[in-house]
Write a protein that holds these residues in place. Structure first.
Motif, PDB file in Angstrom:
ATOM      1  N   TYR A  42      -4.334  -0.013  16.561  1.00 12.71           N
ATOM      2  CA  TYR A  42      -3.483   0.850  15.765  1.00 12.71           C
ATOM      3  C   TYR A  42      -4.206   1.600  14.774  1.00 12.71           C
ATOM      4  CZ  TYR A  42       0.471  -2.025  17.195  1.00 12.71           C
ATOM      5  OH  TYR A  42       1.550  -2.655  17.976  1.00 12.71           O
ATOM      6  N   GLN A  43      -3.559   2.793  13.953  1.00 14.66           N
ATOM      7  CA  GLN A  43      -3.978   3.626  13.054  1.00 14.66           C
ATOM      8  C   GLN A  43      -4.850   2.639  11.948  1.00 14.66           C
ATOM      9  OE1 GLN A  43      -0.366   5.023  11.744  1.00 14.66           O
ATOM     10  NE2 GLN A  43      -1.172   4.861   9.787  1.00 14.66           N
ATOM     11  N   GLY A  44      -5.950   2.880  11.654  1.00  9.76           N
ATOM     12  CA  GLY A  44      -6.776   1.977  10.706  1.00  9.76           C
ATOM     13  C   GLY A  44      -6.348   1.979   9.363  1.00  9.76           C
ATOM     14  N   ARG A  45      -5.511   2.865   8.661  1.00 15.27           N
ATOM     15  CA  ARG A  45      -5.054   2.816   7.297  1.00 15.27           C
ATOM     16  C   ARG A  45      -3.641   2.574   7.109  1.00 15.27           C
ATOM     17  NH1 ARG A  45      -8.780   7.899   4.681  1.00 15.27           N
ATOM     18  NH2 ARG A  45     -10.858   7.386   5.652  1.00 15.27           N
ATOM     19  N   CYS A  46      -3.257   1.979   6.235  1.00 11.72           N
ATOM     20  CA  CYS A  46      -1.871   1.524   6.051  1.00 11.72           C
ATOM     21  C   CYS A  46      -1.135   3.035   5.612  1.00 11.72           C
ATOM     22  CB  CYS A  46      -2.030   0.745   4.795  1.00 11.72           C
ATOM     23  SG  CYS A  46      -0.254   0.311   4.554  1.00 11.72           S
ATOM     24  N   PRO A  47       0.011   3.172   5.975  1.00 11.33           N
ATOM     25  CA  PRO A  47       0.715   4.364   5.695  1.00 11.33           C
ATOM     26  C   PRO A  47       1.155   4.349   4.140  1.00 11.33           C
ATOM     27  CG  PRO A  47       2.045   3.027   7.021  1.00 11.33           C
ATOM     28  CD  PRO A  47       0.658   2.231   7.008  1.00 11.33           C
ATOM     29  N   HIS A  48       1.069   3.368   3.479  1.00 16.71           N
ATOM     30  CA  HIS A  48       1.445   3.250   2.188  1.00 16.71           C
ATOM     31  C   HIS A  48       0.443   3.795   1.287  1.00 16.71           C
ATOM     32  CE1 HIS A  48       2.298   0.771  -1.719  1.00 16.71           C
ATOM     33  NE2 HIS A  48       2.893   2.052  -1.713  1.00 16.71           N
ATOM     34  N   ARG A  49      -0.631   3.421   1.276  1.00 23.87           N
ATOM     35  CA  ARG A  49      -1.669   3.813   0.335  1.00 23.87           C
ATOM     36  C   ARG A  49      -3.063   4.147   0.971  1.00 23.87           C
ATOM     37  NH1 ARG A  49       0.107   3.151  -5.081  1.00 23.87           N
ATOM     38  NH2 ARG A  49      -2.163   3.924  -5.988  1.00 23.87           N
ATOM     39  N   GLY A  50      -3.002   3.955   2.095  1.00 22.28           N
ATOM     40  CA  GLY A  50      -4.391   4.210   2.929  1.00 22.28           C
ATOM     41  C   GLY A  50      -5.319   3.197   2.931  1.00 22.28           C
ATOM     42  N   THR A  51      -5.025   1.890   2.600  1.00 22.46           N
ATOM     43  CA  THR A  51      -5.868   0.887   2.569  1.00 22.46           C
ATOM     44  C   THR A  51      -6.379   0.421   4.146  1.00 22.46           C
ATOM     45  OG1 THR A  51      -4.703  -0.220   0.661  1.00 22.46           O
ATOM     46  CG2 THR A  51      -6.042  -1.533   1.913  1.00 22.46           C
ATOM     47  N   CYS A  65      -1.205  -6.066   5.159  1.00 25.17           N
ATOM     48  CA  CYS A  65      -2.193  -5.146   4.325  1.00 25.17           C
ATOM     49  C   CYS A  65      -2.603  -5.686   3.132  1.00 25.17           C
ATOM     50  CB  CYS A  65      -1.553  -3.847   4.039  1.00 25.17           C
ATOM     51  SG  CYS A  65      -2.665  -2.810   3.086  1.00 25.17           S
ATOM     52  N   ARG A  66      -3.964  -5.840   2.788  1.00 29.52           N
ATOM     53  CA  ARG A  66      -4.441  -6.393   1.556  1.00 29.52           C
ATOM     54  C   ARG A  66      -3.860  -5.469   0.329  1.00 29.52           C
ATOM     55  NH1 ARG A  66      -9.436  -4.504  -0.378  1.00 29.52           N
ATOM     56  NH2 ARG A  66      -9.836  -6.682  -1.230  1.00 29.52           N
ATOM     57  N   GLY A  67      -3.580  -4.456   0.653  1.00 28.72           N
ATOM     58  CA  GLY A  67      -3.566  -3.514  -0.598  1.00 28.72           C
ATOM     59  C   GLY A  67      -2.164  -4.020  -1.397  1.00 28.72           C
ATOM     60  N   HIS A  68      -0.987  -3.721  -0.732  1.00 30.86           N
ATOM     61  CA  HIS A  68       0.384  -4.110  -1.544  1.00 30.86           C
ATOM     62  C   HIS A  68       0.955  -5.225  -0.635  1.00 30.86           C
ATOM     63  CE1 HIS A  68      -1.097  -0.488  -3.812  1.00 30.86           C
ATOM     64  NE2 HIS A  68      -0.733  -1.448  -4.977  1.00 30.86           N
ATOM     65  N   HIS A 523       6.616   1.101  -8.135  1.00 30.68           N
ATOM     66  CA  HIS A 523       5.710   1.341  -9.077  1.00 30.68           C
ATOM     67  C   HIS A 523       4.204   1.469  -8.522  1.00 30.68           C
ATOM     68  CE1 HIS A 523       8.933   0.315 -11.630  1.00 30.68           C
ATOM     69  NE2 HIS A 523       8.922  -0.768 -11.690  1.00 30.68           N
ATOM     70  N   HIS A 524       4.057   1.280  -7.379  1.00 32.92           N
ATOM     71  CA  HIS A 524       2.765   1.717  -6.902  1.00 32.92           C
ATOM     72  C   HIS A 524       2.717   2.807  -6.278  1.00 32.92           C
ATOM     73  CE1 HIS A 524       1.520  -2.577  -7.233  1.00 32.92           C
ATOM     74  NE2 HIS A 524       2.960  -2.920  -6.773  1.00 32.92           N
ATOM     75  N   ARG A 525       3.485   3.885  -6.496  1.00 34.30           N
ATOM     76  CA  ARG A 525       3.275   5.156  -6.057  1.00 34.30           C
ATOM     77  C   ARG A 525       2.994   6.320  -6.981  1.00 34.30           C
ATOM     78  NH1 ARG A 525       8.271   3.799  -2.849  1.00 34.30           N
ATOM     79  NH2 ARG A 525       9.471   5.168  -4.147  1.00 34.30           N
TER      80      ARG A 525
END
Length: 594
Positions: A42-51, A65-68, A523-525
């Motif tokens: 799959y694509q390597g970056r999360c669509p949320h914040r690119g983690t 995802c470890r980001g959020h 709130h993470h955006r």
């Protein structure tokens, strides 16, 4: 699919069942996984914040995802609970020793991603981009510019004040050098998302690191950063933190005993200094298994060096010109000696760790600390880092892991003193989760400390320990309608967006409850990036949050806090991070039945 339409991305031997593997194809990030014998890509970056998704976890077929904490089904790529969000999947196959992907699919995704992730973080207006000289900003003096208007310890406050006057993007001048200040949350998110390709850390940071031979994951760029990132992220993953957790509990008990003595003597405590000891002890234990124990024994060889190194790094990063290239002050000579002594000490730890691993091959499968994990990966060919690079990442971990976490906990304790009702709720939660224990005994229980986590998030929103990011573009970019040439110095100012009513109701009030409702993810955006964002999200984030919960749950279980009588006002001081000054706290023991 013909052989010419396939591209090799990884060795099949490295793709183990139930594990995530990072890869690159045609310059884009890929995450590979093997679940129930099937290989998925799959694509390597999360669509949320690119983690980076390869730094997440794979459990029972769910990629988290470890980001959020966004969760995706590994068989379909669909986000759990939100079927309209789906990862781009690539056709993967195993041919002999290689994992292959469809080149055409990868190039199609690269084209789509490029169209949706242009450097311009603002919708096009049709008007031509304005030049750097057209940016608004404060007037300065000839040649000096705005240098004399900036107060070193209040740099972030000065910049925030100008943000109110000139808007979310403006220009200052430092000795004829233009610096662009960006304080718009969506623009900040995009800039951090587009690292390391479009933006990088300020070159001065890498130059300083090279001067002392410590270019690690924090200061490296491009291909070098990618080499450093994977072994560092793996050494700080959930499995290694779980192995380290008993040591964290021991260090937390020492902090408890130190503050019990203060409570017994009704003695005000400079908590920020004690917390620096706590985080140094945690970091050195995790980094290379060295029990410094500064909480019970004053001093410590590494600590003695760090107190000289950190202030000088801050001084040089913010210096108008590199004076130390031409002459050395006494402080510079002391700094040089401290760096050399730290290098020698860390070199001894590297040699000792390599000897332990040589004597106990089984230790490589279950390393006790960050250094052992890094050396084991190096020996297995999974971390192509030299000993100098091992040193650099250990050094980076010590610098980054000391005052950032200590300052966050100190700010939380300040808010606990200001808001007794918040402190009471934290105590109730700690009582329920810890039960009869003095400290957290199970790492899994940390996830149950939801209110303490909310207090941490709210404290980071109002008192970010990293209110400034120093970056520059790798190419000409357009931000907010202005064209920034390659190499333009930039400061990302993160707090103004978090204090806007359009982003947070009652934005200047301390309200931890805002992080508990169903809309918390929203709130993470808007530029809320206390640990950075995108691919370079801080690899030590999980460790920092674990330290915060371990320390604060212990404090809430054992004590009631108040500001020391007669202590001065608590203020902000910007250095390497944003530190509270004037914070002195009185500890009172709680009744065990409360």
């Amino acid at each position: 699919m013909s052989a010419g339409d396939r591209v090799r991305v990884a060795s099949a031997a490295l793709l183990k069942e139930g594990c995530l593997l990072p890869a690159q194809a045609e310059g884009i990030e890929i995450v590979l996984m093997r679940h129930r014998g099937t290989v998925f890509a799959y694509q390597g970056r999360c669509p949320h914040r690119g983690t980076l998704l390869a730094e997440g976890t794979l459990d029972a077929g769910i990629l988290t995802c470890r980001g959020h904490g966004w969760r995706f089904d590994c068989a379909s790529g669909v986000k759990v609970g939100q079927p309209d969000v789906c990862l781009r999947r690539f056709t993967a196959s195993v041919a002999g020793p290689d994992v292959l992907l469809s080149r055409g699919e990868v190039l199609a995704w690269k084209h789509e991603a490029a169209d949706s992730c242009r450097p311009e973080p603002q919708a096009a207006t049709g008007a031509p981009a304005r030049s750097l000289s057209q940016l608004p900003g404060p007037r300065g003096l000839p040649w000096l510019g705005n240098v004399l208007q900036l107060h070193k310890a209040q740099l972030h406050v000065d910049l925030e004040r100008w943000c109110e006057a000139f808007g979310p993007i403006y220009r200052i001048n430092l000795l004829r050098r233009p610096v662009v200040v960006v304080a718009h949350g969506e623009w900040i998110d995009r800039i951090l998302h587009d690292r390391p390709e479009t933006f990088r850390r300020a070159r001065a940071i890498e130059a300083l690191s090279r001067e002392i031979g410590s270019v690690g994951v924090f200061s490296a760029e491009g291909a070098d950063w990618r080499r450093h990132r994977r072994p560092v992220a793996q050494a700080l993953d959930a499995r290694h933190l779980r192995d380290f957790f008993p040591t964290l509990a021991i260090v937390t008990l020492r902090l408890k005993r130190r503050w019990e003595k203060a409570a017994a003597g009704n003695r005000p405590v400079d908590v920020q200094q004690d917390l620096m000891r706590y985080t140094v002890d945690v970091t050195t234990s995790l980094a290379f298994g060295y029990d410094m124990n500064t909480l019970e024994c004053e001093g410590g060889i590494i600590q003695q060096h760090l107190v000289r190194i950190l202030p000088m790094i801050d001084r040089r990063v913010n210096a108008p010109f590199p004076y130390w290239h031409y002459f050395r002050l006494p402080a510079d000579r002391a700094y040089d000696r401290a760096v050399q002594a730290a290098r020698e000490a860390i070199g001894e730890f590297i040699a000792a760790a390599r000897q332990r691993l040589g004597q106990s091959p089984a230790l490589a499968a279950h390393p006790n600390n960050f250094l052992e994990a890094m050396i084991a990966a190096q020996a297995a060919g999974e971390a192509p880092l030299s000993d100098d690079e091992l040193y650099a990442n250990i050094f980076t971990m010590l610098l980054a892991g000391e005052d950032t976490t200590a300052n966050t906990i100190a700010w939380m304790m300040h808010f606990m003193c200001l808001h007794p009702e918040v402190q009471h709720k934290m105590q109730q939660e700690a009582d329920a989760v810890l039960g009869q224990n003095d400290v957290l005994r199970d790492m899994g229980d940390a996830t149950r400390l939801t209110y303490i986590d909310a207090v941490a998030q709210e404290s980071l929103r109002l008192k970010p320990v990293a209110p400034l990011f120093f970056l520059e573009p790798n190419e000409d970019v357009e931000i907010g309608g202005y064209r920034l040439p390659r190499g333009t110095s930039m400061m990302l100012l993160t707090r103004p967006d978090a204090l806007r009513e359009s982003n947070f109701a009652a934005a200047r009030e301390f309200r931890p409850e805002r992080w508990l409702d169903d809309s918390a993810a929203a709130h993470h955006r808007s530029g809320f990036v206390p640990f950075g964002s995108g691919p370079r999200l801080c690899p030590g984030r999980s460790l920092a949050l674990l330290e915060i919960k371990a320390a604060l749950s212990m404090v809430c279980r054992q004590f009631t806090l108040s500001h020391a009588p007669g202590s001065g006002p608590v203020d902000e001081s910007f250095g390497f991070t944003m530190t509270p000054t004037g914070l002195r706290v009185v500890f009172a023991g709680r009744n065990a039945n409360n």
